[in-house]
Design a protein around this motif. Structure first.
Motif, PDB file in Angstrom:
ATOM      1  N   THR A  99       0.853  -1.207   0.000  1.00 60.10           N
ATOM      2  CA  THR A  99       0.000   0.000   0.000  1.00 60.10           C
ATOM      3  C   THR A  99       0.884   1.250   0.000  1.00 60.10           C
ATOM      4  O   THR A  99       1.201   1.783  -1.055  1.00 60.10           O
ATOM      5  CB  THR A  99      -0.959  -0.011   1.210  1.00 60.10           C
ATOM      6  N   VAL A 100       1.333   1.652   1.189  1.00 61.61           N
ATOM      7  CA  VAL A 100       2.138   2.883   1.300  1.00 61.61           C
ATOM      8  C   VAL A 100       3.432   2.778   0.483  1.00 61.61           C
ATOM      9  O   VAL A 100       3.783   3.697  -0.271  1.00 61.61           O
ATOM     10  CB  VAL A 100       2.508   3.185   2.775  1.00 61.61           C
ATOM     11  N   GLY A 101       4.128   1.647   0.647  1.00 63.75           N
ATOM     12  CA  GLY A 101       5.413   1.490  -0.041  1.00 63.75           C
ATOM     13  C   GLY A 101       5.252   1.625  -1.546  1.00 63.75           C
ATOM     14  O   GLY A 101       6.007   2.337  -2.217  1.00 63.75           O
ATOM     15  N   SER A 102       4.229   0.950  -2.080  1.00 60.58           N
ATOM     16  CA  SER A 102       4.010   1.005  -3.527  1.00 60.58           C
ATOM     17  C   SER A 102       3.510   2.380  -3.970  1.00 60.58           C
ATOM     18  O   SER A 102       3.858   2.850  -5.055  1.00 60.58           O
ATOM     19  CB  SER A 102       3.030  -0.088  -3.944  1.00 60.58           C
ATOM     20  N   ALA A 103       2.709   3.042  -3.132  1.00 59.92           N
ATOM     21  CA  ALA A 103       2.270   4.408  -3.464  1.00 59.92           C
ATOM     22  C   ALA A 103       3.463   5.363  -3.466  1.00 59.92           C
ATOM     23  O   ALA A 103       3.530   6.287  -4.295  1.00 59.92           O
ATOM     24  CB  ALA A 103       1.201   4.872  -2.472  1.00 59.92           C
ATOM     25  N   ARG A 104       4.415   5.144  -2.576  1.00 54.25           N
ATOM     26  CA  ARG A 104       5.633   5.977  -2.566  1.00 54.25           C
ATOM     27  C   ARG A 104       6.432   5.772  -3.848  1.00 54.25           C
ATOM     28  O   ARG A 104       7.001   6.713  -4.393  1.00 54.25           O
ATOM     29  CB  ARG A 104       6.507   5.630  -1.359  1.00 54.25           C
TER      30      ARG A 104
END
Ligand code: GUN
Ligand code: ZN
Length: 428
Positions: free
Chosen positions: A356-361
């Motif tokens: 989630t966050v990692g891939s959005a970053r």
């Protein structure tokens, strides 16, 4: 739909990275999330949110887990129909299965049919945003963006450019790659929730002239993402070195043509040399771990622990259809297994964060998607943590939320996806 929607359940969000310090310290647990006008309005205790917003429609998900929709930063939607093709390593796999299928995408009707099938499948698996390679055909890009636009999805995609070492029907030239990419970028980038990514497939299928043209286009649009493949298989790396004898390493075949930068997204990155690791970090380029693909095609074991401790920006992706699944849960399970093989088991909080966050970053979209916080776009997934008898009997005696979610990460599939919200609208 009511103007305001309140979802009750076990809401998991992140206020920091679970790779910095104790993994669970990065997570936040709440009881409810309030959606308004396609965005997250508030997050917090259920009673106080209901009291403050008596007009909101309340949906009680009990002990289901509510989290951001999954973000898949490296996929090939045109490979949907040839996923799980047997027995080949990378270059043979491309020539035997991938290129013949990709030849079909000059037909807008076929491209549209597969784009919709792909988005149906991924939505059913809880993925709300992805970054896709298309094919060489502008029709494939139009089909994918049109389908995503109709569904209100935030997606990234680009025309995959190749001008050598591929069948004639799948080759453009340096000039047509530049012209068609520029026209598609102009047509789609920034429209609704759509973004264009400049997309040279990988250096073996581009001449230096084409890589230079892609670098020139990126220099004109530096705010766009640029996606490609890097250091996936040892045979591939040897081939790259023979095709570019003057290059210091694989990364240099991109770097020397202006294709290394902070908005670059590099898939696989398994067999990196020290200079490559250092340069990617120095440039703040993004790395994408594609674990089911790396085992399925036999590529190798990504060094999550080493690269994370060096400070790289890393996401987690299916790489459909080199990857063997549409499911980000299955992909997290595979990342866990590869971590174990390398001596570093990933915590469930780290796995959920990566998807989630990692891939959005990685996609430079973490202010908008990949987490639950006021002002962010309402792309959400509701997970049933007891979706099958096998999972339920393990979850039944879990001591905390992480022990409760781990069986779903390891054994879950689309049956665990109870609801999906895209831009504040219920999609599943
Ligand atoms: N390298 C170049 N193209 C591809 C592709 O389509 N899939 C994978 N896994 N690697 C690639
Ligand atoms: Zn790929």
């Amino acid at each position: 739909m009511a103007q305001k929607m309140l979802l009750k359940g076990r809401v998991v969000s992140f206020r920091g990275s679970p790779f910095d310090g104790e993994p669970t310290d990065a997570a936040r647990l709440d009881e409810a999330v309030l959606i308004k006008d396609g965005h997250i309005a508030e997050i917090g205790a259920a009673d106080s949110l209901i009291r403050a917003h008596p007009e909101a429609e309340v949906k009680d998900h009990g002990d289901h887990l509510i989290m951001a929709g999954f973000v898949d930063p490296h996929v090939h939607f045109p490979q949907t129909a040839m996923i799980a093709s047997w027995g080949k390593r990378l270059i043979d796999w491309l020539n035997t299965y991938t290129f013949p299928e990709e030849m079909k995408f000059g037909d807008i009707d076929y491209a549209t049919e597969v784009a919709n099938r792909y988005l149906d499948l991924t939505t059913a698996h809880g993925t709300t945003t992805m970054c896709s390679f298309c094919t060489i055909h502008p029709e494939s890009v139009d089909a994918f963006f049109s389908a995503a636009q109709q569904r209100g999805q935030r997606v990234v995609a680009g025309k995959t450019c190749m001008d050598r070492n591929a069948p004639d029907g799948l080759c453009d030239t340096a000039q047509t790659a530049y012209d068609q990419s520029a026209a598609l970028l102009e047509k789609w980038h920034g429209i609704d929730r759509l973004s264009y990514a400049i997309t040279p497939r990988f250096s073996p299928t581009s001449t230096p002239e084409q890589l230079e043209a892609m670098g020139a286009l990126w220099a004109e649009h530096p705010h766009c993402l640029m996606q490609t493949h890097l250091s996936e298989q040892t045979d591939e790396i040897e081939w790259v070195k023979s095709l570019f004898p003057d290059a210091r390493d694989y990364l240099d075949t991109y770097e020397k043509f202006g294709l290394l930068g902070q908005n670059g997204v590099y898939g696989h990155v398994i067999h990196l040399e020290d200079r490559e690791r250092h340069r990617l970090r120095e440039m703040d380029a993004a790395l994408v771990h594609c674990p089911t693909s790396n085992t399925f095609i036999g590529s190798g074991l990504f060094d999550m622990n080493g690269l994370m401790s060096e400070g790289h920006r890393i996401g987690l992706a299916t790489d459909t259809g080199g990857g063997s699944s549409f499911s980000m849960l299955r992909t997290m399970a595979s990342a866990y297994e590869i971590g174990q093989l390398r001596g570093h088991p990933l915590h469930p909080a780290q796995l959920l964060w990566l998807g989630t966050v990692g891939s959005a970053r990685v996609l430079r979209m973490d202010a908008r998607i990949g987490n639950i916080a006021p002002g962010m776009e309402a792309d959400l997934v509701v997970l049933d943590l007891a979706s099958t008898p096998a999972i339920a009997q393990r979850e039944a005696h879990a001591n905390d939320i992480w022990e409760a979610v781990f069986p779903t990460i390891m054994m879950g599939d689309d049956r665990a996806i109870s609801e999906v919200w895209i831009g504040g609208h219920k999609a599943v």
